[in-house]
Design a protein around this motif. Structure first.
Motif, PDB file in Angstrom:
ATOM      1  N   UNK A  32      12.797   2.340   3.944  1.00  0.00           N
ATOM      2  CA  UNK A  32      11.991   3.156   3.039  1.00  0.00           C
ATOM      3  C   UNK A  32      11.407   4.359   3.773  1.00  0.00           C
ATOM      4  N   UNK A  33      10.774   4.105   4.909  1.00  0.00           N
ATOM      5  CA  UNK A  33      10.099   5.172   5.642  1.00  0.00           C
ATOM      6  C   UNK A  33      11.069   6.225   6.166  1.00  0.00           C
ATOM      7  N   UNK A  34      12.228   5.802   6.604  1.00  0.00           N
ATOM      8  CA  UNK A  34      13.208   6.750   7.153  1.00  0.00           C
ATOM      9  C   UNK A  34      13.838   7.624   6.060  1.00  0.00           C
ATOM     10  N   UNK A  35      13.624   7.266   4.818  1.00  0.00           N
ATOM     11  CA  UNK A  35      14.189   8.043   3.713  1.00  0.00           C
ATOM     12  C   UNK A  35      13.143   8.826   2.925  1.00  0.00           C
ATOM     13  N   UNK A  36      11.935   8.935   3.460  1.00  0.00           N
ATOM     14  CA  UNK A  36      10.884   9.705   2.808  1.00  0.00           C
ATOM     15  C   UNK A  36      10.924  11.157   3.277  1.00  0.00           C
ATOM     16  N   UNK A  88       0.831  -1.205   0.000  1.00  0.00           N
ATOM     17  CA  UNK A  88       0.000   0.000   0.000  1.00  0.00           C
ATOM     18  C   UNK A  88       0.866   1.256   0.000  1.00  0.00           C
ATOM     19  N   UNK A  89       1.884   1.263   0.832  1.00  0.00           N
ATOM     20  CA  UNK A  89       2.779   2.421   0.926  1.00  0.00           C
ATOM     21  C   UNK A  89       3.496   2.635  -0.404  1.00  0.00           C
ATOM     22  N   UNK A  90       4.013   1.566  -0.975  1.00  0.00           N
ATOM     23  CA  UNK A  90       4.751   1.712  -2.238  1.00  0.00           C
ATOM     24  C   UNK A  90       3.825   2.162  -3.370  1.00  0.00           C
ATOM     25  N   UNK A  91       2.609   1.664  -3.382  1.00  0.00           N
ATOM     26  CA  UNK A  91       1.659   2.123  -4.398  1.00  0.00           C
ATOM     27  C   UNK A  91       1.375   3.612  -4.244  1.00  0.00           C
ATOM     28  N   UNK A  92       1.158   4.059  -3.022  1.00  0.00           N
ATOM     29  CA  UNK A  92       0.862   5.472  -2.796  1.00  0.00           C
ATOM     30  C   UNK A  92       2.046   6.364  -3.138  1.00  0.00           C
ATOM     31  N   UNK A  93       3.254   5.831  -3.010  1.00  0.00           N
ATOM     32  CA  UNK A  93       4.449   6.613  -3.344  1.00  0.00           C
ATOM     33  C   UNK A  93       4.695   6.699  -4.846  1.00  0.00           C
ATOM     34  N   UNK A  94       4.151   5.756  -5.591  1.00  0.00           N
ATOM     35  CA  UNK A  94       4.464   5.683  -7.020  1.00  0.00           C
ATOM     36  C   UNK A  94       3.279   5.941  -7.940  1.00  0.00           C
ATOM     37  N   UNK A  95       2.079   6.052  -7.373  1.00  0.00           N
ATOM     38  CA  UNK A  95       0.881   6.290  -8.169  1.00  0.00           C
ATOM     39  C   UNK A  95       0.072   7.419  -7.542  1.00  0.00           C
ATOM     40  N   UNK A  96      -0.752   8.035  -8.322  1.00  0.00           N
ATOM     41  CA  UNK A  96      -1.622   9.112  -7.834  1.00  0.00           C
ATOM     42  C   UNK A  96      -2.879   8.513  -7.208  1.00  0.00           C
ATOM     43  N   UNK A  97      -3.001   8.607  -5.892  1.00  0.00           N
ATOM     44  CA  UNK A  97      -4.162   8.129  -5.136  1.00  0.00           C
ATOM     45  C   UNK A  97      -4.673   6.770  -5.632  1.00  0.00           C
ATOM     46  N   UNK A 124       4.677  11.638   3.376  1.00  0.00           N
ATOM     47  CA  UNK A 124       3.740  11.106   4.361  1.00  0.00           C
ATOM     48  C   UNK A 124       2.339  11.697   4.213  1.00  0.00           C
ATOM     49  N   UNK A 125       2.211  12.712   3.378  1.00  0.00           N
ATOM     50  CA  UNK A 125       0.904  13.306   3.087  1.00  0.00           C
ATOM     51  C   UNK A 125       0.228  12.653   1.885  1.00  0.00           C
ATOM     52  N   UNK A 126       0.977  11.830   1.154  1.00  0.00           N
ATOM     53  CA  UNK A 126       0.388  11.144  -0.010  1.00  0.00           C
ATOM     54  C   UNK A 126      -0.726  10.232   0.464  1.00  0.00           C
ATOM     55  N   UNK A 127      -1.654   9.961  -0.430  1.00  0.00           N
ATOM     56  CA  UNK A 127      -2.842   9.195  -0.049  1.00  0.00           C
ATOM     57  C   UNK A 127      -3.063   8.002  -0.977  1.00  0.00           C
ATOM     58  N   UNK A 128      -3.806   7.079  -0.441  1.00  0.00           N
ATOM     59  CA  UNK A 128      -4.382   6.007  -1.240  1.00  0.00           C
ATOM     60  C   UNK A 128      -5.827   5.891  -0.808  1.00  0.00           C
ATOM     61  N   UNK A 129      -6.614   5.206  -1.604  1.00  0.00           N
ATOM     62  CA  UNK A 129      -8.016   5.022  -1.264  1.00  0.00           C
ATOM     63  C   UNK A 129      -8.270   3.565  -0.921  1.00  0.00           C
ATOM     64  N   UNK A 130      -8.808   3.376   0.270  1.00  0.00           N
ATOM     65  CA  UNK A 130      -9.258   2.070   0.716  1.00  0.00           C
ATOM     66  C   UNK A 130     -10.750   2.022   0.369  1.00  0.00           C
ATOM     67  N   UNK A 131     -11.198   1.004  -0.374  1.00  0.00           N
ATOM     68  CA  UNK A 131     -12.608   0.957  -0.783  1.00  0.00           C
ATOM     69  C   UNK A 131     -13.592   0.995   0.385  1.00  0.00           C
ATOM     70  N   UNK A 132     -13.135   0.620   1.582  1.00  0.00           N
ATOM     71  CA  UNK A 132     -14.017   0.607   2.750  1.00  0.00           C
ATOM     72  C   UNK A 132     -13.865   1.893   3.563  1.00  0.00           C
ATOM     73  N   UNK A 133     -12.623   2.325   3.799  1.00  0.00           N
ATOM     74  CA  UNK A 133     -12.350   3.452   4.700  1.00  0.00           C
ATOM     75  C   UNK A 133     -12.211   4.801   4.002  1.00  0.00           C
ATOM     76  N   UNK A 134     -12.055   4.795   2.701  1.00  0.00           N
ATOM     77  CA  UNK A 134     -11.870   6.048   1.973  1.00  0.00           C
ATOM     78  C   UNK A 134     -10.397   6.430   1.868  1.00  0.00           C
ATOM     79  N   UNK A 135     -10.138   7.732   1.700  1.00  0.00           N
ATOM     80  CA  UNK A 135      -8.767   8.210   1.517  1.00  0.00           C
ATOM     81  C   UNK A 135      -8.002   8.189   2.834  1.00  0.00           C
ATOM     82  N   UNK A 136      -6.767   7.706   2.760  1.00  0.00           N
ATOM     83  CA  UNK A 136      -5.917   7.569   3.942  1.00  0.00           C
ATOM     84  C   UNK A 136      -4.525   8.067   3.589  1.00  0.00           C
ATOM     85  N   UNK A 137      -3.933   8.872   4.479  1.00  0.00           N
ATOM     86  CA  UNK A 137      -2.568   9.348   4.239  1.00  0.00           C
ATOM     87  C   UNK A 137      -1.569   8.276   4.661  1.00  0.00           C
ATOM     88  N   UNK A 138      -0.369   8.386   4.105  1.00  0.00           N
ATOM     89  CA  UNK A 138       0.679   7.455   4.493  1.00  0.00           C
ATOM     90  C   UNK A 138       1.039   7.627   5.961  1.00  0.00           C
TER      91      UNK A 138
END
Length: 173
Positions: A122-126, A75-84, A131-145
């Motif tokens: 990965x996290x220590x080098x962001x 999930x984290x890698x997807x949010x870092x490499x794709x738009x939401x 950490x403000x990037x987001x992904x969408x969880x179909x159940x919970x909605x938009x979530x920040x890293x």
């Protein structure tokens, strides 16, 4: 104490600062070692004991932590490499019933150690913006890293406490 939620449910209403993130990342770094310590002296019968009536066995909890670790990492890698991106959820309870959950816990302990080395690196080098990037969880909605890291930190401590509190209740600790 609620044996299902021995440390309570995840709650965070504050600002996700660099200090908060560092604490959560440190939790992730420590989890595999704390988990290994918690189960190191348990025999097979103890590993196959449920932490509560109707709950998972210790073995299933250990394998579940590896399963969720892989899912959170992706999930984290997807949010870092794709738009939401819209992430896939997974049926945790059904995953816990699959045949690989009967393997020795060492398989998932080793996997979790290696995964968390990559994860924390990965996290220590962001950047703070990452950490403000987001992904969408179909159940919970938009979530920040940032929020995701907090939730994952809590998740590890939550399941670790299920194991350690069972060991204390049974006198195995």
């Amino acid at each position: 104490m609620d044996v299902r939620y021995p440390i309570g449910k995840f709650e965070f209403d504050g600002k996700i600062t660099s200090n908060v993130l560092n604490t959560w990342i440190s939790d992730l770094e420590q989890l595999p070692f704390s988990l290994r310590e918690a189960v190191k002296d348990l025999n097979e019968e103890q590993l196959d004991t449920t932490y509560r009536e109707g709950g998972w066995t210790i073995r299933q909890v250990v394998h579940h932590l590896a399963d969720t670790g892989m899912n959170y990492y992706v999930r984290i890698k997807l949010a870092l490499t794709e738009e939401n991106p819209v992430i896939n959820t997974f049926e945790e309870s059904r995953w816990a019933e699959l045949p690989d959950n009967y393997l020795p816990v060492e398989v998932s302990l080793s996997l979790l150690e290696a995964l968390h080395i990559r994860f924390s690196n990965l996290l220590r080098n962001l950047s703070s913006n990452d950490f403000e990037k987001i992904y969408t969880n179909p159940i919970s909605g938009e979530i920040t890293l940032g929020f995701t890291i907090g939730l994952y930190s809590w998740h590890g401590k939550h399941h670790l406490a299920q194991i350690t509190s069972l060991c204390e209740r049974k006198g195995w600790a």
